[in-house]
Design an enzyme around this catalytic site. Structure first.
Site, mmCIF file in Angstrom:
data_model
loop_
_atom_site.group_PDB
_atom_site.id
_atom_site.type_symbol
_atom_site.label_atom_id
_atom_site.label_comp_id
_atom_site.label_asym_id
_atom_site.label_seq_id
_atom_site.Cartn_x
_atom_site.Cartn_y
_atom_site.Cartn_z
ATOM 1 N N GLY A 38 -3.765 -2.630 -2.051
ATOM 2 C CA GLY A 38 -2.233 -2.596 -2.413
ATOM 3 C C GLY A 38 -1.754 -2.703 -3.854
ATOM 4 N N GLY B 77 0.864 -1.190 0.100
ATOM 5 C CA GLY B 77 0.004 0.252 -0.172
ATOM 6 C C GLY B 77 0.778 1.109 -0.133
ATOM 7 C CG PHE B 78 0.262 6.325 0.263
ATOM 8 C CD1 PHE B 78 1.421 6.736 -0.149
ATOM 9 C CD2 PHE B 78 -0.648 6.915 1.309
ATOM 10 C CE1 PHE B 78 1.872 7.926 -0.135
ATOM 11 C CE2 PHE B 78 -0.030 8.143 1.626
ATOM 12 C CZ PHE B 78 1.106 8.755 1.022
ATOM 13 C CB VAL C 99 -3.082 -9.730 8.191
ATOM 14 C CG1 VAL C 99 -1.819 -9.782 7.948
ATOM 15 C CG2 VAL C 99 -3.447 -8.512 7.784
ATOM 16 C CB SER D 121 -6.526 -0.919 7.150
ATOM 17 O OG SER D 121 -7.855 -0.729 7.048
ATOM 18 C CE1 TYR E 233 -9.095 2.776 8.009
ATOM 19 C CE2 TYR E 233 -9.853 5.028 8.717
ATOM 20 C CZ TYR E 233 -8.792 3.983 8.347
ATOM 21 O OH TYR E 233 -7.604 4.413 8.134
ATOM 22 C CE LYS F 194 -7.229 1.370 10.597
ATOM 23 N NZ LYS F 194 -5.775 0.609 10.521
#
Ligand code: UDP
Length: 330
Positions: free
Chosen positions: A39, A13-14, A60, A78, A148, A152
């Site tokens: 990703g 990912g970023f 994961v 994520s 989200y 988290k």
């Protein structure tokens, strides 16, 4: 001599890919893990030739096995853009909860220190401004962002439980809006959206009246803060972000100036639960880590614009490079 072995989830990912670069440059052996739903392997393909880098294509949220020793786990897997977690809400919930549990279990088994990627979204649509770490937040659990935000928040609770009950070495970073090269041009977030629109000669879509604020941090500053936090002995959440706050309308004007586009701003409805204001209070990071951002928005935006400008046309015009439909069918 290697400084140790690090597992980085969300490696393609970023942020994950920039973290892989940083840990490789620091002299660690890096195991990257990603299931590639958001990703992109192109972000880390330059690392594949290194003997210090390994890659596992793995989700994961399912049991994670890594052979050999591990010194650190950096859990960054994520979906992270509102459009992504609207498309794949269940996976978003699973990676933040089950994925975090698996990573914590692995950290315990390997006696490794773990840092988890939390977010300014734990503050929801904040009623306290700027946001300090002791603010509990204003989150709608059943709104579109709830998948989200609550994942988290659960992640933080689970991480603290492993810290207090199992005495695991844990770190929690609350990440505010971050930008830089390797963001997906079509991930729906405001900066790639505006730059993509400017490059395609489209009008810039401001949601709502554009008076909502964000505070944008350049990726290298963020990575520095994360690295320092992991190496510190501080187990409680730390905000990492750039406090330089701007309205989205002003931001659109900056992108128009930067890109020289002749297009204008057009207004679209504000998405549900879109936070009205967001700005990190970074006193804790300053005090504990001696960290503060160094790269101004003007400087960071220029580097990022040059990156997006260098991408081939097929990326610029492709609606989305990840085929979520295929993934969901599996
Ligand atoms: N936004 C916008 N136009 C776009 C995309 C986003 O005006 O094309 C707004 C969005 O409504 C929000 C802000 O920009 O107020 C930042 O959105 P982003 O998706 O980047 O991240 P967020 O901080 O909301 O998670």
């Amino acid at each position: 001599m290697s400084k140790g072995r690090v597992l980085i989830t969300g490696a393609a990912g970023f942020l994950g890919s920039h973290l892989c670069d940083r840990f490789i440059n620091e002299g660690f052996e890096v195991i990257g893990m990603d299931n590639l739903i958001t990703g992109n392997l192109e972000n880390i393909e330059h690392l594949f030739k290194l003997k210090e880098f390994e890659f596992y294509n793995h989700d994961v949220s399912k049991f994670v096995h890594v052979s050999g020793e591990l010194d650190y786990i950096v859990h960054f897997a994520s979906p992270a853009s509102p459009i992504d977690y609207l498309k794949i809400p269940i996976q978003t919930l699973k990676v933040g909860s089950l994925g975090t549990h698996n990573c914590l279990g692995l950290a315990k088994a390997k006696n490794a220190r773990i840092i988890v990627a939390s977010t300014s979204e734990v503050y929801g649509d904040p009623l306290v401004h700027p946001q300090t770490e002791d603010y509990y937040g204003n989150v709608n659990p059943i709104g579109p962002r709830g998948v989200y935000d609550e994942a988290k928040r659960f992640q933080e609770a689970m991480t603290m439980a492993y810290h207090t009950y199992h005495k695991l070495e844990t770190r929690i970073v609350r990440i505010f809006n971050t930008y830089g090269p390797r963001m997906r041009l079509n991930d729906g977030r405001v900066l790639p959206a505006f730059i993509g629109q400017a490059l395609r000669g489209e009008d810039l879509t401001v949601f709502g009246d554009g008076s909502q604020t964000r505070s944008f941090c350049y990726v290298d500053d963020l990575v520095e803060g994360i690295y320092r936090l992991l190496m510190s002995d501080y187990p409680y959440p730390v905000n990492i972000g750039n406090p330089d706050e701007i309205t989205i309308k002003e931001f659109a004007d900056e992108i128009i100036k930067l890109t020289g586009t002749e297009q204008k701003v057009i207004y679209k409805p504000l998405p549900k639960d879109d936070p009205m204001q967001r700005q990190p209070n970074i006193d804790r990071a300053k005090e504990i880590l001696g960290w503060e951002p160094k790269i101004s928005r003007a400087e960071g935006l220029k580097i990022t614009y040059d990156y997006f400008r260098s991408l081939p046309d097929e990326k610029l015009y492709k609606k989305e490079h990840n085929d979520f439909k295929d993934f969901i069918k599996k």
